[in-house]
Scaffold this active site. Structure first.
Site, PDB file in Angstrom:
ATOM      1  N   GLU A 270       0.822  -1.213   0.000  1.00 32.43           N
ATOM      2  CA  GLU A 270       0.000   0.000   0.000  1.00 32.43           C
ATOM      3  C   GLU A 270       0.853   1.258   0.000  1.00 32.43           C
ATOM      4  O   GLU A 270       0.525   2.233  -0.664  1.00 32.43           O
ATOM      5  CB  GLU A 270      -0.958   0.007   1.194  1.00 32.43           C
ATOM      6  CG  GLU A 270      -2.069  -1.039   1.095  1.00 32.43           C
ATOM      7  CD  GLU A 270      -3.025  -0.800  -0.063  1.00 32.43           C
ATOM      8  OE1 GLU A 270      -3.026   0.301  -0.643  1.00 32.43           O
ATOM      9  OE2 GLU A 270      -3.779  -1.731  -0.391  1.00 32.43           O
TER      10      GLU A 270
ATOM     11  N   TYR B 192      -5.966   7.006   3.903  1.00 25.50           N
ATOM     12  CA  TYR B 192      -6.163   5.915   2.953  1.00 25.50           C
ATOM     13  C   TYR B 192      -5.483   4.629   3.425  1.00 25.50           C
ATOM     14  O   TYR B 192      -6.116   3.569   3.507  1.00 25.50           O
ATOM     15  CB  TYR B 192      -5.635   6.280   1.551  1.00 25.50           C
ATOM     16  CG  TYR B 192      -5.525   5.034   0.721  1.00 25.50           C
ATOM     17  CD1 TYR B 192      -6.655   4.466   0.162  1.00 25.50           C
ATOM     18  CD2 TYR B 192      -4.302   4.355   0.605  1.00 25.50           C
ATOM     19  CE1 TYR B 192      -6.586   3.266  -0.537  1.00 25.50           C
ATOM     20  CE2 TYR B 192      -4.226   3.157  -0.088  1.00 25.50           C
ATOM     21  CZ  TYR B 192      -5.366   2.628  -0.647  1.00 25.50           C
ATOM     22  OH  TYR B 192      -5.292   1.436  -1.304  1.00 25.50           O
TER      23      TYR B 192
ATOM     24  N   ASP C 234      -9.456   6.091  -2.021  1.00 29.26           N
ATOM     25  CA  ASP C 234      -8.394   6.572  -2.908  1.00 29.26           C
ATOM     26  C   ASP C 234      -9.047   7.277  -4.091  1.00 29.26           C
ATOM     27  O   ASP C 234     -10.259   7.487  -4.102  1.00 29.26           O
ATOM     28  CB  ASP C 234      -7.522   5.395  -3.371  1.00 29.26           C
ATOM     29  CG  ASP C 234      -8.258   4.507  -4.357  1.00 29.26           C
ATOM     30  OD1 ASP C 234      -9.495   4.451  -4.287  1.00 29.26           O
ATOM     31  OD2 ASP C 234      -7.600   3.883  -5.200  1.00 29.26           O
TER      32      ASP C 234
END
Length: 329
Positions: free
Chosen positions: A40, A121, A139
DNA sequence: AATGCGTGGAC
DNA sequence: TGTCCAAGCAT
Protein backbone atom coordinates in the site's frame (compact mmCIF):
# COMPACT_ATOMS: atom_id res chain seq x y z
CA UNK A 1 -26.67 1.49 -2.85
CA UNK A 2 -28.86 -1.55 -2.78
CA UNK A 3 -27.58 -4.80 -1.32
CA UNK A 4 -28.13 -6.21 -4.79
CA UNK A 5 -25.71 -3.73 -6.32
CA UNK A 6 -23.12 -4.46 -3.63
CA UNK A 7 -23.30 -8.16 -4.37
CA UNK A 8 -22.99 -7.48 -8.12
CA UNK A 9 -19.85 -5.45 -7.38
CA UNK A 10 -18.33 -8.23 -5.29
CA UNK A 11 -19.25 -10.84 -7.89
CA UNK A 12 -17.61 -8.73 -10.58
CA UNK A 13 -14.49 -8.58 -8.41
CA UNK A 14 -14.43 -12.37 -7.97
CA UNK A 15 -15.03 -13.01 -11.68
CA UNK A 16 -12.30 -10.60 -12.75
CA UNK A 17 -9.89 -11.21 -9.88
CA UNK A 18 -6.36 -10.16 -10.71
CA UNK A 19 -3.66 -12.01 -8.84
CA UNK A 20 -1.02 -9.65 -7.50
CA UNK A 21 2.00 -10.56 -5.36
CA UNK A 22 0.60 -8.74 -2.34
CA UNK A 23 -2.92 -10.01 -2.22
CA UNK A 24 -4.83 -13.20 -1.52
CA UNK A 25 -7.71 -14.50 -3.63
CA UNK A 26 -11.21 -13.65 -2.38
CA UNK A 27 -12.35 -16.09 0.26
CA UNK A 28 -8.84 -17.11 1.31
CA UNK A 29 -7.08 -15.99 4.51
CA UNK A 30 -5.91 -12.35 4.40
CA UNK A 31 -2.30 -11.50 3.49
CA UNK A 32 0.26 -10.73 6.20
CA UNK A 33 -0.06 -7.15 7.48
CA UNK A 34 3.56 -6.56 6.46
CA UNK A 35 2.77 -7.42 2.84
CA UNK A 36 -0.37 -5.28 2.81
CA UNK A 37 1.37 -2.30 4.38
CA UNK A 38 4.44 -2.52 2.15
CA UNK A 39 2.38 -2.78 -1.02
CA UNK A 40 0.00 0.00 0.00
CA UNK A 41 2.84 2.41 0.72
CA UNK A 42 4.52 1.55 -2.57
CA UNK A 43 1.21 1.99 -4.39
CA UNK A 44 0.71 5.54 -3.12
CA UNK A 45 0.50 7.57 -6.35
CA UNK A 46 2.36 4.78 -8.15
CA UNK A 47 1.19 2.25 -10.73
CA UNK A 48 0.87 -1.49 -10.17
CA UNK A 49 3.33 -2.08 -13.03
CA UNK A 50 6.00 0.04 -11.34
CA UNK A 51 5.40 -1.45 -7.90
CA UNK A 52 5.29 -5.16 -8.69
CA UNK A 53 9.03 -5.83 -9.25
CA UNK A 54 10.00 -3.54 -6.34
CA UNK A 55 7.64 -5.30 -3.99
CA UNK A 56 9.08 -8.69 -4.96
CA UNK A 57 12.62 -7.43 -4.46
CA UNK A 58 11.87 -5.86 -1.07
CA UNK A 59 10.16 -8.98 0.18
CA UNK A 60 13.02 -11.16 -0.99
CA UNK A 61 15.62 -8.96 0.68
CA UNK A 62 13.60 -8.19 3.82
CA UNK A 63 11.06 -11.00 4.37
CA UNK A 64 9.76 -9.60 7.66
CA UNK A 65 9.21 -6.17 9.14
CA UNK A 66 11.86 -7.00 11.73
CA UNK A 67 14.36 -7.55 8.92
CA UNK A 68 13.35 -4.27 7.29
CA UNK A 69 13.59 -2.45 10.62
CA UNK A 70 17.15 -3.72 11.05
CA UNK A 71 18.28 -2.65 7.56
CA UNK A 72 20.69 0.26 7.06
CA UNK A 73 18.83 3.29 5.73
CA UNK A 74 21.08 3.57 2.68
CA UNK A 75 20.17 0.02 1.64
CA UNK A 76 16.46 0.78 1.77
CA UNK A 77 16.84 4.06 -0.14
CA UNK A 78 18.88 2.21 -2.75
CA UNK A 79 16.12 -0.36 -3.26
CA UNK A 80 13.57 2.44 -3.51
CA UNK A 81 15.62 4.44 -6.04
CA UNK A 82 13.63 5.14 -9.19
CA UNK A 83 10.26 4.59 -7.55
CA UNK A 84 9.76 8.26 -6.69
CA UNK A 85 8.28 10.18 -3.77
CA UNK A 86 11.24 9.36 -1.58
CA UNK A 87 9.66 10.62 1.64
CA UNK A 88 7.76 7.35 1.50
CA UNK A 89 11.00 5.39 1.84
CA UNK A 90 12.16 7.49 4.77
CA UNK A 91 8.77 7.01 6.44
CA UNK A 92 8.86 3.32 5.58
CA UNK A 93 12.01 2.87 7.63
CA UNK A 94 10.65 4.90 10.54
CA UNK A 95 7.38 2.95 10.45
CA UNK A 96 9.12 -0.44 10.27
CA UNK A 97 11.24 0.43 13.29
CA UNK A 98 8.24 1.67 15.26
CA UNK A 99 6.22 -1.44 14.46
CA UNK A 100 9.12 -3.78 15.20
CA UNK A 101 9.56 -2.05 18.56
CA UNK A 102 5.84 -2.52 19.26
CA UNK A 103 6.13 -6.23 18.48
CA UNK A 104 3.86 -6.07 15.43
CA UNK A 105 1.29 -3.98 13.61
CA UNK A 106 -1.62 -2.58 15.60
CA UNK A 107 -4.87 -4.03 14.26
CA UNK A 108 -7.04 -0.91 14.36
CA UNK A 109 -7.36 1.88 11.84
CA UNK A 110 -6.92 4.53 14.54
CA UNK A 111 -3.62 3.08 15.77
CA UNK A 112 -2.29 2.47 12.27
CA UNK A 113 -3.07 6.07 11.40
CA UNK A 114 -0.53 7.30 13.97
CA UNK A 115 2.41 5.61 12.23
CA UNK A 116 4.75 7.51 9.90
CA UNK A 117 3.70 7.48 6.25
CA UNK A 118 0.30 6.00 7.06
CA UNK A 119 -2.54 8.42 6.34
CA UNK A 120 -6.29 8.12 6.03
CA UNK A 121 -6.16 5.91 2.95
CA UNK A 122 -3.41 3.50 3.99
CA UNK A 123 -4.68 3.02 7.54
CA UNK A 124 -8.13 2.10 6.22
CA UNK A 125 -6.68 -0.17 3.54
CA UNK A 126 -4.48 -2.12 5.96
CA UNK A 127 -7.25 -2.32 8.57
CA UNK A 128 -9.76 -3.63 6.03
CA UNK A 129 -7.54 -5.93 3.97
CA UNK A 130 -5.19 -7.34 6.61
CA UNK A 131 -7.41 -7.20 9.72
CA UNK A 132 -10.96 -7.36 8.38
CA UNK A 133 -11.97 -4.12 10.05
CA UNK A 134 -15.06 -2.43 8.58
CA UNK A 135 -13.25 0.49 6.95
CA UNK A 136 -13.42 1.83 3.41
CA UNK A 137 -10.14 3.21 2.07
CA UNK A 138 -10.94 6.18 -0.14
CA UNK A 139 -8.39 6.57 -2.91
CA UNK A 140 -8.86 8.34 -6.23
CA UNK A 141 -10.57 5.24 -7.67
CA UNK A 142 -13.17 5.08 -4.90
CA UNK A 143 -13.59 8.85 -5.07
CA UNK A 144 -14.35 8.62 -8.78
CA UNK A 145 -16.68 5.62 -8.51
CA UNK A 146 -18.72 7.20 -5.72
CA UNK A 147 -18.76 10.66 -7.25
CA UNK A 148 -20.15 9.23 -10.49
CA UNK A 149 -22.59 6.92 -8.75
CA UNK A 150 -24.22 9.89 -7.00
CA UNK A 151 -23.26 12.59 -9.54
CA UNK A 152 -21.38 14.46 -6.82
CA UNK A 153 -19.55 17.63 -7.67
CA UNK A 154 -18.40 18.07 -4.07
CA UNK A 155 -16.00 15.29 -3.11
CA UNK A 156 -16.25 15.94 0.63
CA UNK A 157 -19.32 13.71 0.88
CA UNK A 158 -17.59 10.72 -0.75
CA UNK A 159 -16.32 8.96 2.41
CA UNK A 160 -19.79 8.88 3.97
CA UNK A 161 -21.39 7.56 0.79
CA UNK A 162 -18.61 5.00 0.42
CA UNK A 163 -19.14 3.70 3.95
CA UNK A 164 -22.89 3.48 3.35
CA UNK A 165 -22.21 1.23 0.36
CA UNK A 166 -20.16 -1.29 2.33
CA UNK A 167 -21.96 -4.63 2.73
CA UNK A 168 -21.72 -6.78 5.87
CA UNK A 169 -18.48 -8.77 6.02
CA UNK A 170 -15.58 -8.96 3.54
CA UNK A 171 -14.42 -5.36 3.95
CA UNK A 172 -11.08 -6.21 2.33
CA UNK A 173 -12.72 -7.66 -0.77
CA UNK A 174 -15.11 -4.73 -0.94
CA UNK A 175 -12.27 -2.21 -0.77
CA UNK A 176 -10.33 -3.96 -3.49
CA UNK A 177 -13.49 -4.43 -5.58
CA UNK A 178 -14.12 -0.68 -5.52
CA UNK A 179 -10.53 0.12 -6.44
CA UNK A 180 -10.39 -2.48 -9.21
CA UNK A 181 -13.65 -1.14 -10.62
CA UNK A 182 -12.22 2.37 -10.68
CA UNK A 183 -9.03 1.20 -12.34
CA UNK A 184 -10.55 -1.06 -14.98
CA UNK A 185 -14.15 0.05 -15.70
CA UNK A 186 -14.86 3.40 -14.07
CA UNK A 187 -11.72 4.92 -15.59
CA UNK A 188 -11.02 8.66 -15.60
CA UNK A 189 -11.43 8.82 -19.36
CA UNK A 190 -13.62 6.64 -21.59
CA UNK A 191 -15.21 4.59 -18.80
CA UNK A 192 -16.64 1.23 -19.85
CA UNK A 193 -20.13 1.87 -18.50
CA UNK A 194 -21.72 -0.91 -20.53
CA UNK A 195 -19.61 -3.44 -18.61
CA UNK A 196 -20.14 -1.84 -15.20
CA UNK A 197 -21.98 -3.82 -12.52
CA UNK A 198 -23.18 -0.52 -11.01
CA UNK A 199 -24.42 1.13 -14.21
CA UNK A 200 -28.08 0.61 -13.32
CA UNK A 201 -27.53 2.59 -10.09
CA UNK A 202 -25.25 5.28 -11.53
CA UNK A 203 -26.52 8.86 -11.72
CA UNK A 204 -23.63 10.04 -13.90
CA UNK A 205 -24.32 7.22 -16.36
CA UNK A 206 -27.99 8.19 -16.43
CA UNK A 207 -26.98 11.78 -17.14
CA UNK A 208 -24.77 10.57 -19.99
CA UNK A 209 -21.74 12.48 -18.72
CA UNK A 210 -19.72 10.13 -16.50
CA UNK A 211 -16.45 11.93 -17.27
CA UNK A 212 -17.85 15.13 -15.75
CA UNK A 213 -17.61 13.55 -12.28
CA UNK A 214 -15.73 14.30 -10.19
CA UNK A 215 -14.89 17.83 -11.29
CA UNK A 216 -11.56 17.70 -13.17
CA UNK A 217 -8.60 19.36 -11.50
CA UNK A 218 -7.53 22.70 -12.99
CA UNK A 219 -4.31 22.34 -14.92
CA UNK A 220 -1.23 24.05 -13.55
CA UNK A 221 1.73 25.51 -15.37
CA UNK A 222 5.09 23.76 -15.01
CA UNK A 223 8.02 26.16 -14.55
CA UNK A 224 11.40 25.49 -16.12
CA UNK A 225 14.38 25.32 -13.76
CA UNK A 226 18.09 24.86 -14.32
CA UNK A 227 20.89 23.09 -12.52
CA UNK A 228 24.48 21.92 -12.66
CA UNK A 229 25.84 18.53 -11.66
CA UNK A 230 29.53 17.94 -11.25
CA UNK A 231 31.14 14.88 -12.81
CA UNK A 232 34.21 14.07 -10.73
CA UNK A 233 35.94 10.99 -12.07
CA UNK A 234 39.20 9.33 -11.10
CA UNK A 235 40.58 5.83 -11.80
CA UNK A 236 37.20 4.38 -12.75
CA UNK A 237 35.48 5.98 -9.75
CA UNK A 238 32.98 8.83 -9.58
CA UNK A 239 32.31 11.09 -6.59
CA UNK A 240 28.76 10.84 -5.23
CA UNK A 241 27.02 12.62 -2.37
CA UNK A 242 23.88 12.08 -0.32
CA UNK A 243 21.22 14.75 -0.60
CA UNK A 244 19.75 16.39 2.53
CA UNK A 245 16.94 14.41 4.16
CA UNK A 246 14.25 16.98 3.34
CA UNK A 247 13.21 18.40 -0.01
CA UNK A 248 13.63 17.12 -3.55
CA UNK A 249 15.13 13.62 -3.77
CA UNK A 250 15.70 13.86 -0.02
CA UNK A 251 18.07 11.26 1.39
CA UNK A 252 19.02 9.92 -2.02
CA UNK A 253 22.43 9.38 -3.60
CA UNK A 254 23.27 12.05 -6.17
CA UNK A 255 25.90 13.75 -8.25
CA UNK A 256 27.19 16.79 -6.34
CA UNK A 257 26.32 20.31 -7.47
CA UNK A 258 24.93 23.70 -6.46
CA UNK A 259 21.25 24.35 -5.77
CA UNK A 260 19.02 24.51 -8.83
CA UNK A 261 17.89 27.95 -10.02
CA UNK A 262 15.26 29.70 -12.11
CA UNK A 263 17.60 31.13 -14.75
CA UNK A 264 19.60 29.22 -17.38
CA UNK A 265 23.19 28.34 -16.50
CA UNK A 266 26.26 28.57 -18.70
CA UNK A 267 29.09 26.13 -18.15
CA UNK A 268 31.65 24.00 -19.94
CA UNK A 269 29.41 20.95 -20.19
CA UNK A 270 30.06 17.38 -21.26
CA UNK A 271 26.37 16.46 -21.26
CA UNK A 272 22.83 17.66 -20.60
CA UNK A 273 19.66 15.99 -19.42
CA UNK A 274 16.14 17.30 -19.13
CA UNK A 275 13.87 15.80 -16.51
CA UNK A 276 10.23 16.50 -15.72
CA UNK A 277 9.12 16.51 -12.10
CA UNK A 278 5.58 17.06 -10.87
CA UNK A 279 5.97 20.79 -10.24
CA UNK A 280 8.75 21.83 -12.60
CA UNK A 281 10.99 20.71 -15.43
CA UNK A 282 14.74 20.69 -14.94
CA UNK A 283 17.57 21.24 -17.40
CA UNK A 284 20.63 19.71 -15.80
CA UNK A 285 24.05 20.55 -17.18
CA UNK A 286 26.83 18.09 -16.34
CA UNK A 287 30.23 19.70 -15.87
CA UNK A 288 33.56 17.90 -15.36
CA UNK A 289 35.38 18.89 -12.17
CA UNK A 290 38.81 17.68 -11.01
CA UNK A 291 38.63 17.52 -7.22
CA UNK A 292 35.98 16.02 -4.90
CA UNK A 293 34.16 18.38 -2.58
CA UNK A 294 32.31 18.02 0.72
CA UNK A 295 31.04 14.77 2.20
CA UNK A 296 30.69 11.91 -0.23
CA UNK A 297 32.21 8.69 -1.54
CA UNK A 298 33.95 7.23 -4.55
CA UNK A 299 31.59 4.95 -6.44
CA UNK A 300 33.05 2.43 -8.92
CA UNK A 301 31.64 3.37 -12.30
CA UNK A 302 31.13 -0.26 -13.25
CA UNK A 303 28.90 -0.60 -10.16
CA UNK A 304 26.99 2.66 -10.61
CA UNK A 305 23.70 0.77 -10.80
CA UNK A 306 24.23 -0.29 -7.17
CA UNK A 307 24.54 3.29 -5.95
CA UNK A 308 20.79 3.84 -5.69
CA UNK A 309 20.65 6.93 -7.86
CA UNK A 310 17.18 8.36 -8.48
CA UNK A 311 16.20 8.58 -12.14
CA UNK A 312 17.41 12.15 -12.68
CA UNK A 313 20.96 11.30 -11.62
CA UNK A 314 20.94 7.86 -13.19
CA UNK A 315 20.22 9.51 -16.52
CA UNK A 316 22.73 12.28 -15.82
CA UNK A 317 25.44 9.69 -15.16
CA UNK A 318 24.55 7.81 -18.34
CA UNK A 319 24.75 11.04 -20.32
CA UNK A 320 28.07 11.97 -18.70
CA UNK A 321 29.61 8.61 -19.50
CA UNK A 322 28.43 8.87 -23.09
CA UNK A 323 29.83 12.41 -23.23
CA UNK A 324 33.20 11.35 -21.84
CA UNK A 325 33.39 8.49 -24.32
CA UNK A 326 32.63 10.85 -27.19
CA UNK A 327 35.25 13.28 -25.87
CA UNK A 328 37.91 10.58 -25.73
CA UNK A 329 37.15 9.37 -29.25
C1' DA B 1 -6.00 24.09 3.05
C1' DA B 2 -2.79 24.57 -0.46
C1' DT B 3 1.50 23.05 -1.73
C1' DG B 4 5.63 20.05 -2.35
C1' DC B 5 6.91 15.74 -3.52
C1' DG B 6 8.95 11.34 -8.84
C1' DT B 7 8.29 8.54 -12.29
C1' DG B 8 6.63 6.24 -16.32
C1' DG B 9 2.73 4.47 -19.04
C1' DA B 10 -1.37 5.56 -21.89
C1' DC B 11 -3.30 8.29 -25.25
C1' DT C 1 4.30 15.82 -29.19
C1' DG C 2 2.19 17.26 -24.68
C1' DT C 3 -1.13 16.10 -21.20
C1' DC C 4 -3.12 13.36 -17.81
C1' DC C 5 -2.78 10.66 -14.03
C1' DA C 6 -1.57 6.75 -10.50
C1' DA C 7 -4.00 1.98 -4.16
C1' DG C 8 -1.49 9.81 -0.84
C1' DC C 9 1.12 11.91 2.95
C1' DA C 10 3.15 15.68 5.58
C1' DT C 11 3.14 20.20 6.74
Amino acid sequence: MSANAASRLLQHYVDNFRRLPWRSPPGSPPPEPYRVWLSEVMLQQTTVAAVTPRFERFLERWPTIEALAAAPEADVMQEWAGLGYYARARNLIACARAVAAMGGFPASEAELRKLPGIGAYTSAAVAAIAFGEAEVPVDTNVERVVARLHALTDKSAVPAFAKAMMPEGRPGDFAQAMMDLGASICRPRAPLCTQCPLAADCRAFALGTPEAFPTPKPKTIRPQRYGIAWWIERDGLVWLVRRPAKGMLGGMAALPGPDWQDEPVTANAIAWVTHVFTHFALDLTIVPVAEPCGEGWWQPIDRLSEAGLPTLYRRAAEAALAGMTALAA
